[in-house]
Structures are given as C-alpha cells and as structure tokens.
Scaffold this motif. Structure first.
Motif, PDB file in Angstrom:
ATOM      1  N   ALA A 126      32.050  -8.893  23.297  1.00 48.60           N
ATOM      2  CA  ALA A 126      31.463  -9.231  24.614  1.00 48.60           C
ATOM      3  C   ALA A 126      32.320 -10.749  25.268  1.00 48.60           C
ATOM      4  CB  ALA A 126      29.944  -9.908  23.681  1.00 48.60           C
ATOM      5  N   ALA A 127      32.189 -11.121  25.063  1.00 50.96           N
ATOM      6  CA  ALA A 127      32.631 -12.857  25.545  1.00 50.96           C
ATOM      7  C   ALA A 127      34.248 -12.429  26.718  1.00 50.96           C
ATOM      8  CB  ALA A 127      33.727 -13.495  24.672  1.00 50.96           C
ATOM      9  N   VAL A 128      34.631 -11.344  25.884  1.00 51.38           N
ATOM     10  CA  VAL A 128      36.203 -10.984  27.275  1.00 51.38           C
ATOM     11  C   VAL A 128      35.675  -9.884  28.165  1.00 51.38           C
ATOM     12  CG1 VAL A 128      38.134  -9.494  27.167  1.00 51.38           C
ATOM     13  CG2 VAL A 128      38.260 -10.799  25.490  1.00 51.38           C
ATOM     14  N   THR A 129      34.697  -8.772  28.303  1.00 52.07           N
ATOM     15  CA  THR A 129      34.092  -8.662  29.082  1.00 52.07           C
ATOM     16  C   THR A 129      33.186  -8.766  30.136  1.00 52.07           C
ATOM     17  OG1 THR A 129      33.532  -6.627  27.178  1.00 52.07           O
ATOM     18  CG2 THR A 129      32.568  -6.544  29.314  1.00 52.07           C
ATOM     19  N   ALA A 130      32.352 -10.189  29.904  1.00 50.38           N
ATOM     20  CA  ALA A 130      31.972 -11.143  30.109  1.00 50.38           C
ATOM     21  C   ALA A 130      32.815 -11.862  31.487  1.00 50.38           C
ATOM     22  CB  ALA A 130      30.945 -12.237  29.580  1.00 50.38           C
ATOM     23  N   ALA A 131      33.491 -12.775  30.188  1.00 49.17           N
ATOM     24  CA  ALA A 131      34.702 -12.791  31.786  1.00 49.17           C
ATOM     25  C   ALA A 131      35.238 -12.533  32.913  1.00 49.17           C
ATOM     26  CB  ALA A 131      35.497 -14.143  30.883  1.00 49.17           C
ATOM     27  N   ILE A 229      48.389  -9.883  31.386  1.00 45.32           N
ATOM     28  CA  ILE A 229      48.399 -11.173  31.492  1.00 45.32           C
ATOM     29  C   ILE A 229      47.433 -11.858  31.205  1.00 45.32           C
ATOM     30  CG2 ILE A 229      49.414 -13.531  32.282  1.00 45.32           C
ATOM     31  CD1 ILE A 229      51.826 -11.254  33.305  1.00 45.32           C
ATOM     32  N   VAL A 230      45.992 -11.177  32.261  1.00 44.97           N
ATOM     33  CA  VAL A 230      44.892 -12.600  32.347  1.00 44.97           C
ATOM     34  C   VAL A 230      44.615 -11.822  31.377  1.00 44.97           C
ATOM     35  CG1 VAL A 230      43.175 -12.425  33.686  1.00 44.97           C
ATOM     36  CG2 VAL A 230      45.460 -12.768  35.315  1.00 44.97           C
ATOM     37  N   ALA A 231      43.977 -10.914  30.747  1.00 44.89           N
ATOM     38  CA  ALA A 231      43.763 -10.315  30.255  1.00 44.89           C
ATOM     39  C   ALA A 231      43.917 -10.712  28.756  1.00 44.89           C
ATOM     40  CB  ALA A 231      43.309  -8.057  29.948  1.00 44.89           C
ATOM     41  N   THR A 232      45.338 -11.146  28.605  1.00 52.62           N
ATOM     42  CA  THR A 232      45.709 -11.730  27.222  1.00 52.62           C
ATOM     43  C   THR A 232      44.981 -13.205  27.099  1.00 52.62           C
ATOM     44  OG1 THR A 232      47.410 -10.188  26.747  1.00 52.62           O
ATOM     45  CG2 THR A 232      47.346 -12.289  25.801  1.00 52.62           C
ATOM     46  N   ALA A 233      44.396 -14.003  28.621  1.00 58.54           N
ATOM     47  CA  ALA A 233      44.650 -15.292  28.315  1.00 58.54           C
ATOM     48  C   ALA A 233      43.020 -15.533  28.301  1.00 58.54           C
ATOM     49  CB  ALA A 233      44.562 -15.920  29.740  1.00 58.54           C
ATOM     50  N   LEU A 234      42.056 -14.197  29.211  1.00 57.74           N
ATOM     51  CA  LEU A 234      40.439 -14.951  28.903  1.00 57.74           C
ATOM     52  C   LEU A 234      40.512 -14.426  26.365  1.00 57.74           C
ATOM     53  CD1 LEU A 234      39.183 -12.124  31.385  1.00 57.74           C
ATOM     54  CD2 LEU A 234      40.030 -14.596  31.321  1.00 57.74           C
TER      55      LEU A 234
END
Length: 276
Positions: A126-131, A229-234
């Motif tokens: 949920a946190a990753v998807t919201a970000a 890369i951005v997905a990994t950071a999130l």
C-alpha cells in the motif's frame, strides 16, 4: 527458581496462545481493504491522464539522463527478445499475466500461512503504491516504446499479446505512468517477503522473480531502467517506515504464525518467554 520460568496456571492465556503467535485478520475486512486499495490504484492512474506533451518531454529527459550517466541501453535487452517471435511473445505474456496474479497469490499464501507477514506485506504494498501514484501525478512519463528517439520496438503490438489500446482512446489505463514501475516494485516486494517468510535454503531464488520482471519490462520497452531504480528507492523508504517483518522460528511454527525477530532471540529472552 525464577518466577517467570514457572509453568503458567491451567486455563490461562499463556497456555492458550504461544508467544509471538499472530491472529489472522478477518477475511471479509481484508477482502474489502484489498479491493478498496485496487480501486484507489485504478482511479489514481486515471487522474494522471491528459498530460501527453509533458509525458513526452519527461521521456526525453529520462532518456538523455540515462545516457549521461552511462546506464546500459534498453535496446541491449530487447535485442535478445527479438531473436525469435516466440521469446518476445513469452515476454509480453509474462508482462500481461504475471503482475497481478503473482501478487495476489503471494498475499493469499501469507494470509493463510503467515498472518503476521501478510499484514506487513499489505502495508508495504500500500505504501509503495501510494507513493507511486503521487509520482505518476507529478511526473507523467511516456514509456520507451512510445519514444521514437529510443529506436525500440513496441513488442506487444508486433508480437502480442498487448494489455494496452491506443493511448488516445484507452480509458482503462494510464499509459503515461511509467515511473516508477509497479511491476518491478511489487515483484521485489514479493521476493523479499517470501525470503523472510520461508526457511528453505533455496529461498533467495525468489529474487529471480524481480530479476525476470526487470528484464521483461525493459526488453518489451514498457519501462526505462530508471523506472525500476525509482521503484526500488520507494520500496526502501516503505521498508524504513513499516520495518522488516519477523522471520519464522521453526518449521513447526509456520502453520501457526509463530515468529521471532529476524535477529534472533537471546537465551535469556527465550527462557523468559518459555514461562509466559
């Protein structure tokens, strides 16, 4: 004898539930919650439509940035897929069919066998998807398959199957939401969750799922390297906020959700917990 090591009275809560056992969340509530999160995800993607000019401008910026920092060209991966129609078709099928089913199967298995890990995974996803939705709104991005400067082939249109329609008329998805890649972010979350929740010596092989996903999303020209890369950071930020889940203590404890911290317990803590 230390009082904490004496057996607990019969009928007490201490004998009813072992230490660190996590109750399974109510099924109906979880189904409604996950369905609600999915609807928010779909609705949020629709809010980001209608920014075609900005999406292509950002695509040129991302492409130029990747070349400036000497990231490997996405075409190197795609050239491997284009050696035969069958391989490209398999990659497109994986992109279209593995994303949601793999994540749902992961959540269902955790809910049934590792309830504490399930709660953790649901929070992280949920946190990753919201970000990601926030970034989709702030930074619309056309995928490399739409950018002529990349010289890449839209493999889904050429070899099929395709999950997207014409961007001008597609009302079911936002095709300008390339960054970050939730395909990769969710796949990496699944792999980390399964590595922590299982005890097999081969559990690190679950990392093949995000690795294969990365090669597929890049090779099919649906995403840039930078999207992953951005997905990994999130995901890293989500893990910093939510924290890592506990690891299972023993094979016997798996079915009951018995957990110990990932760092393990000291002998003194174990003795104290034995009498609770």
């Amino acid at each position: 004898m230390n009082a904490r090591t004496e057996p607990a009275p019969a009928g007490s809560d201490a004998t009813a539930r072992p230490p660190h056992v996590i109750a399974r969340p109510p099924l109906v509530r979880e189904l409604l919650l996950v369905a609600g999160l999915f609807l928010v995800y779909k609705f949020g993607r629709q809010l980001a439509t209608g920014h075609t000019g900005e999406a292509f401008h950002n695509a040129h910026r991302v492409w130029d940035f990747e070349r400036a920092v000497r990231l490997p060209g996405e075409g190197a991966v795609q050239s491997l897929l284009l050696h035969g129609d069958g391989l490209a078709h398999v990659a497109n099928t994986y992109y279209a069919a593995a994303h949601f089913p793999a994540t749902v199967a992961f959540l269902v298995w955790l809910y049934l066998r590792r309830p504490a890990h399930y709660v953790w995974a649901r929070r992280v996803l949920a946190a990753v998807t919201a970000a990601a939705l926030v970034l989709h709104l702030l930074f619309p991005l056309a995928p490399p398959r739409m950018l002529a400067a990349t010289g890449l082939v839209d493999t889904s249109r050429v070899y099929g199957p395709s999950v997207y329609g014409d961007p001008a008329t597609d009302s079911l998805s936002n095709q300008f939401a390339a960054m970050p890649s939730l395909h990769f972010g969710w796949a990496l979350t699944v792999a980390i969750g399964l590595i922590v929740a299982t005890r097999s010596r081969w559990r690190r092989l679950w990392l093949l799922h995000p690795l294969l996903t990365l090669l597929v999303i890049v090779g099919t020209a649906n995403h840039y390297w930078l999207d992953a890369i951005v997905a990994t950071a999130l995901l890293g930020l989500a893990l910093a906020v939510v924290g890592l889940p506990y690891r299972t203590a023993t094979t016997a404890g798996r079915a009951h959700g018995t957990l110990v911290p990932a760092q393990g317990r000291t002998e003194e803590q174990a003795l104290a917990g034995a009498g609770r």
